[in-house]
Write an enzyme that holds these catalytic residues in place. Structure first.
Site, PDB file in Angstrom:
ATOM      1  N   PHE A   9      22.651  14.794  -9.405  1.00  0.00           N
ATOM      2  CA  PHE A   9      23.028  15.517  -8.194  1.00  0.00           C
ATOM      3  C   PHE A   9      23.006  14.630  -6.961  1.00  0.00           C
ATOM      4  CE2 PHE A   9      22.086  19.405 -10.549  1.00  0.00           C
ATOM      5  CZ  PHE A   9      23.024  20.279 -10.030  1.00  0.00           C
ATOM      6  N   ASP A  10      24.090  14.679  -6.209  1.00  0.00           N
ATOM      7  CA  ASP A  10      24.054  14.223  -4.833  1.00  0.00           C
ATOM      8  C   ASP A  10      23.178  15.217  -4.062  1.00  0.00           C
ATOM      9  OD1 ASP A  10      24.991  12.844  -2.389  1.00  0.00           O
ATOM     10  OD2 ASP A  10      26.031  14.738  -2.021  1.00  0.00           O
ATOM     11  N   LEU A  11      22.627  14.791  -2.930  1.00  0.00           N
ATOM     12  CA  LEU A  11      21.775  15.682  -2.152  1.00  0.00           C
ATOM     13  C   LEU A  11      22.472  16.245  -0.912  1.00  0.00           C
ATOM     14  CD1 LEU A  11      18.328  13.807  -2.278  1.00  0.00           C
ATOM     15  CD2 LEU A  11      19.068  15.782  -3.637  1.00  0.00           C
ATOM     16  N   ASP A 184      29.497  16.439  -3.320  1.00  0.00           N
ATOM     17  CA  ASP A 184      30.566  16.815  -2.390  1.00  0.00           C
ATOM     18  C   ASP A 184      31.396  15.623  -1.934  1.00  0.00           C
ATOM     19  OD1 ASP A 184      28.293  15.837  -0.716  1.00  0.00           O
ATOM     20  OD2 ASP A 184      29.684  16.307   0.913  1.00  0.00           O
TER      21      ASP A 184
END
Length: 231
Positions: A9-11, A184
């Site tokens: 996961f990107d944060l 995103d």
């Protein structure tokens, strides 16, 4: 059977509300520097443009992250025709970011669901190590991730394939078939996952028109849609 076992996961703006904190932080910095409301609005728009260009250059390997921090507010002041100390702006802004504990609505319940479902959750983010660790700790999101990888500590940033190489080297059970990159950022998350050869899911909460490249494996606009893609 789960489609994927390992979720990277990107944060920022995938789980944590970086944009909301950025807006509030910049407004606070500009107000402290004596900018009126009209100048604050102009300064925010100019900063956004300058910062985006610098980060794009960084992700292409053209400049260092240090260059971003050393020049973005100086460039802003020149653009505005305003005298000031860009370094002072940067220090104040960094303090604001370190205390941005905003999260995207539904993110915590989403992470809890994934953890309970048996997925291996890994955070893989570009950014400042101190800032990201503080935000994970104060939001409690650190409890959901088995590992946290931050470009600042790794010495390599998305979309460089080396970012993913380090993660895979430390997780022998990971394969390119059982792992997906979720984020995103088209230029960082989606391009990075594509460069390394793993599936990608573009989290497009803002319903931004999709460019021709890079092409994510899937696109979602809500956490509910994301859960369906992972099933």
């Amino acid at each position: 059977m789960m489609r994927y076992q390992y979720l990277i996961f990107d944060l920022d703006d995938t789980l944590l509300d970086f944009k909301g904190g950025e807006i509030a932080g910049l407004k606070n910095v500009f107000a402290k520097q004596g900018f009126d409301t009209v100048l604050q609005e102009k300064a925010f728009n100019e900063y956004t443009r300058i910062n985006r260009e610098l980060w794009s250059a960084f992700e292409k390997g053209e400049i260092s992250k240090q260059t971003i921090h050393q020049t973005r507010f100086d460039k802003l002041l020149v653009s505005l025709g305003v005298a000031g100390d860009g370094s002072a702006f940067e220090r104040q802004y960094r303090e604001e970011l370190n205390h941005n504990y905003r999260i995207i609505d539904g993110a915590e319940a989403f992470l809890a669901h994934l953890k309970q479902s048996g997925y291996h959750l890994i955070a893989g983010t570009n950014g400042e190590a101190q800032t990201q660790h503080l935000r994970l700790e104060h939001t409690g999101f650190d409890s959901y991730f088995e590992q946290v990888y931050i470009s600042d500590e790794m010495g390599v940033a998305k979309p460089d394939p080396g970012f993913y190489t380090q993660i895979f080297n430390e997780n022998p059970e990971m394969t390119k078939n059982n792992t997906v990159m979720i984020g995103d950022g088209l230029a960082s998350d989606i391009q990075g996952g594509t460069n390394f050869g793993i599936d990608t899911i573009w989290v497009n909460f803002t319903q931004t028109p999709a460019p021709e490249t890079p092409q994510p494996t899937a696109t979602v606009q809500t956490y509910k849609e994301l859960i369906q893609q992972l099933s």
